[in-house]
Motif scaffolding. Structure first.
Motif, PDB file in Angstrom:
ATOM      1  N   UNK A 367      38.424  37.976  40.719  1.00  0.00           N
ATOM      2  CA  UNK A 367      38.093  39.389  40.872  1.00  0.00           C
ATOM      3  C   UNK A 367      38.553  40.129  39.616  1.00  0.00           C
ATOM      4  N   UNK A 368      37.638  40.761  38.867  1.00  0.00           N
ATOM      5  CA  UNK A 368      38.037  41.419  37.612  1.00  0.00           C
ATOM      6  C   UNK A 368      38.990  42.589  37.816  1.00  0.00           C
ATOM      7  N   UNK A 369      39.117  43.054  39.073  1.00  0.00           N
ATOM      8  CA  UNK A 369      40.024  44.175  39.350  1.00  0.00           C
ATOM      9  C   UNK A 369      41.455  43.707  39.565  1.00  0.00           C
ATOM     10  N   UNK A 370      41.641  42.406  39.780  1.00  0.00           N
ATOM     11  CA  UNK A 370      42.969  41.870  40.049  1.00  0.00           C
ATOM     12  C   UNK A 370      43.769  41.722  38.747  1.00  0.00           C
ATOM     13  N   UNK A 371      45.072  41.891  38.845  1.00  0.00           N
ATOM     14  CA  UNK A 371      45.949  41.556  37.731  1.00  0.00           C
ATOM     15  C   UNK A 371      46.205  40.049  37.738  1.00  0.00           C
ATOM     16  N   UNK A 372      46.733  39.550  36.633  1.00  0.00           N
ATOM     17  CA  UNK A 372      47.066  38.124  36.554  1.00  0.00           C
ATOM     18  C   UNK A 372      48.054  37.753  37.659  1.00  0.00           C
ATOM     19  N   UNK A 373      49.025  38.624  37.901  1.00  0.00           N
ATOM     20  CA  UNK A 373      50.012  38.380  38.952  1.00  0.00           C
ATOM     21  C   UNK A 373      49.324  38.150  40.299  1.00  0.00           C
ATOM     22  N   UNK A 374      48.391  39.021  40.635  1.00  0.00           N
ATOM     23  CA  UNK A 374      47.722  38.917  41.935  1.00  0.00           C
ATOM     24  C   UNK A 374      46.788  37.704  41.984  1.00  0.00           C
ATOM     25  N   UNK A 408      51.407  39.373  33.231  1.00  0.00           N
ATOM     26  CA  UNK A 408      51.333  39.563  34.680  1.00  0.00           C
ATOM     27  C   UNK A 408      50.619  40.848  35.098  1.00  0.00           C
ATOM     28  N   UNK A 409      50.871  42.003  34.458  1.00  0.00           N
ATOM     29  CA  UNK A 409      50.192  43.223  34.905  1.00  0.00           C
ATOM     30  C   UNK A 409      48.797  43.418  34.319  1.00  0.00           C
ATOM     31  N   UNK A 410      48.332  42.492  33.485  1.00  0.00           N
ATOM     32  CA  UNK A 410      47.035  42.654  32.831  1.00  0.00           C
ATOM     33  C   UNK A 410      45.905  42.101  33.689  1.00  0.00           C
ATOM     34  N   UNK A 411      44.701  42.588  33.402  1.00  0.00           N
ATOM     35  CA  UNK A 411      43.499  42.107  34.074  1.00  0.00           C
ATOM     36  C   UNK A 411      42.786  41.092  33.183  1.00  0.00           C
ATOM     37  N   UNK A 413      40.011  40.808  31.593  1.00  0.00           N
ATOM     38  CA  UNK A 413      39.369  41.216  30.345  1.00  0.00           C
ATOM     39  C   UNK A 413      40.373  41.736  29.311  1.00  0.00           C
ATOM     40  N   UNK A 414      41.629  41.840  29.703  1.00  0.00           N
ATOM     41  CA  UNK A 414      42.661  42.331  28.781  1.00  0.00           C
ATOM     42  C   UNK A 414      43.441  41.204  28.122  1.00  0.00           C
ATOM     43  N   UNK A 415      43.023  39.964  28.363  1.00  0.00           N
ATOM     44  CA  UNK A 415      43.681  38.817  27.739  1.00  0.00           C
ATOM     45  C   UNK A 415      42.625  37.948  27.068  1.00  0.00           C
ATOM     46  N   UNK A 416      43.059  37.047  26.198  1.00  0.00           N
ATOM     47  CA  UNK A 416      42.128  36.215  25.432  1.00  0.00           C
ATOM     48  C   UNK A 416      41.492  35.147  26.313  1.00  0.00           C
ATOM     49  N   UNK A 417      40.434  34.512  25.779  1.00  0.00           N
ATOM     50  CA  UNK A 417      39.750  33.451  26.516  1.00  0.00           C
ATOM     51  C   UNK A 417      40.667  32.281  26.826  1.00  0.00           C
ATOM     52  N   UNK A 418      41.517  31.909  25.858  1.00  0.00           N
ATOM     53  CA  UNK A 418      42.460  30.822  26.097  1.00  0.00           C
ATOM     54  C   UNK A 418      43.467  31.171  27.164  1.00  0.00           C
ATOM     55  N   UNK A 419      43.931  32.434  27.164  1.00  0.00           N
ATOM     56  CA  UNK A 419      44.865  32.863  28.197  1.00  0.00           C
ATOM     57  C   UNK A 419      44.200  32.895  29.571  1.00  0.00           C
TER      58      UNK A 419
END
Length: 534
Positions: A367-374, A408-411, A413-419
């Protein structure tokens, strides 16, 4: 056709001045020539491609240097000025078809729009030309596929639709950002041969971005190697590959599977007498009149890595989804850790603690609305794990896949493809499964990040006795990491055995055709040549 001189590109955050991401890059491309930009994620490859094609985002700007296109200085052009060039003179193939095609418009209509806007053919010939373009880029049954919506086609087919759209108006310049990363080797060869023919016919100049160094060496006239927006190496492709001047280039080459086919040799050779953890016996599956899988059997033993290879549409992903309990099957038997799966599952993957699936495109799988943590926490929450224990395990698994707590708090699209791919692996591993099904987990990653992900998978396999069903069109990587392999053609298993034996002496003509399409297969590794020259 393209001349870039001392190009600097920056991105601004809010009202702050742009911070340069590309620092003084220069290169030229003449008619009929191909220049490849290579480097790891974040090196500035796509930023340069977007600047040269007038597609920088609103917060991006050229802060220094010049870009000349077809004899015109386009450095300071406004979007309105680019309209006459886009499509007609300059074709652009983006990397991600999911974010580049309208999900509500049939793919044939999207190609037709380009033909109508640029008046490439008379209106009464538009439909016929659309079908010709789809056939040119290797899409079977183009009349049916033209009526499909993007979600009804595979990732490889969508990438070919983008290429068909880019060349529809017969441009003079083509800028291609990872145009073949989602394609199998035979379709990749078909597409690149097509582009080569267009170069000969139209004098097409191509700016090509790829993370496949063997492909770059085989198809490019010149290479530009980038790291953090700085040119580390440049020159004729063969010269750069065989005699790299910078240590960064040497490192990139060392991560290319074709250069080090025995990189993981000491970590393979799974015990053939280990107990079976996944058995597929005579499984068949049809979607209406289309037979996706026909009478396929395979057996994975504990701690082994088994690869599935074949062209797009060969049934690899369907078979993976059947094994994961996400898709039913019409005939045969599937057993996971001794437990048979129902032919028509009522619950999607009702054994998540035993088996997990890592999808090809993590952006489409979460879900693009979720953070990495969630995202990583969700499987634990659904399994009823207590909150404090969930927090501990999420941070533990993120550390295991080398992701900092800052993500953790990022979504997504806010991190790289590798991440993002590491997040997908972390989500799959957080329940500590015994089997991982990996569907093209590294296809969109540069060789450095790919090597990091594969190193992680090999280490986890050793530590936790994990079993992998590994799907990939990168046959160099398959040879490097898998114990055994099954070759699928149109849903049928045509060859099976130890990977080295199958690759060294393929028995089936289809396997031979796949292997012959691998870039650089019949050429010695560049690093070996470099050592010989030294």
């Amino acid at each position: 056709m393209i001349r870039v001189e001392d190009l600097r590109i920056g991105y601004a955050a809010g009202r702050d001045r742009p911070v340069d991401a590309v620092h003084g890059v220069s290169f030229e491309i003449g008619p009929g020539q191909t220049t490849c930009l290579v480097g790891e994620s974040g090196s500035g490859k796509s930023t340069i491609a977007h600047a040269v094609s007038g597609l920088l985002p609103a917060n991006g700007a050229i802060t220094g240097g010049t870009v000349h296109l077809l004899g015109r200085d386009v450095t300071r052009w406004a979007p309105r000025q680019w309209r006459e060039l886009h499509g007609a003179s300059v074709g652009f193939v983006p990397q991600d078809p999911l974010s580049s095609l309208d999900p509500l418009v049939r793919v044939g209509d999207q190609i037709a729009q380009s033909l109508r806007v640029h008046r490439t053919v008379p209106r009464d010939r538009v439909r016929g030309r659309v079908l010709e373009l789809l056939e040119h880029v290797g899409i079977p049954d183009p009349a049916t596929r033209a009526r499909a919506y993007p979600h009804q086609l595979s990732g490889g087919q969508l990438q070919r639709v983008l290429i068909a759209t880019a060349i529809a108006a017969r441009p003079s310049v083509l800028i291609a950002d990872e145009p073949t990363s989602a394609l199998d080797v035979t379709v990749q060869k078909t597409i690149l041969d097509l582009l080569g023919g267009l170069q000969d016919e139209l004098g097409l100049a191509v700016l090509f971005i790829t993370h496949n160094l063997a492909l770059a060496q085989e198809r490019a006239d010149r290479l530009v190697v980038l790291q953090n927006g700085v040119v580390k190496d440049s020159g004729p492709a063969r010269q750069v590959m065989e005699n790299p001047r910078d240590e960064y280039t040497v490192t990139l080459l060392s991560h290319e599977p074709a250069q080090r086919p025995d990189r993981y040799a000491d970590h393979l050779d799974a015990d053939p007498d280990a107990p079976a953890v996944l058995e597929i016996d005579g499984v068949s599956k049809a979607f209406g009149p289309v037979h996706a899988v026909g009478d396929v059997s395979l057996r994975l033993t504990r701690g082994s890595i088994h690869a599935l290879v074949g062209e797009s549409g060969s049934g690899k992903t369907t078979l993976a989804r059947i094994a994961a309990g996400l898709t039913g099957f019409d005939a045969g038997r599937v057993t996971v850790l001794g437990r048979p799966l129902p032919p028509r599952p009522e619950v999607a993957n009702d054994h998540p603690g035993d088996l997990q699936l890592v999808y090809q495109n993590p952006l489409a799988a979460v879900d693009p609305r979720y953070t990495v943590d969630r995202i990583v926490d969700e499987p634990l929450r659904l399994a009823g794990v207590a909150r404090d224990e969930r927090r501990r395990r999420v941070r533990e698994i993120l550390d295991r896949v080398a992701l900092p707590a800052a993500v953790l708090p990022r979504r997504p699209r806010e991190i790289s493809g590798g991440q993002r791919q590491r997040v997908a692996v972390a989500r799959a591993l957080v329940l500590a499964p015994k089997i991982l099904i990996l569907d093209e987990p590294t296809s969109a990653l540069d060789v450095t990040v790919q090597a990091q992900i594969v190193d992680l998978l090999i280490e986890l396999r050793r530590e936790q006795d994990l079993t992998y069903l590994f799907i990939s069109h990168d046959l160099g990587l398959v040879r490097q990491i898998s114990d055994t392999v099954t070759v699928l053609e149109a849903g049928t298993a045509v060859e099976h055995g130890r990977t080295r034996a199958v690759f060294d002496s393929p028995a089936h003509p289809y396997t031979q055709r796949l292997l012959d399409a691998v870039p650089g297969r019949h050429r010695a590794p560049a690093l070996a040549l470099r050592e010989d020259n030294a």
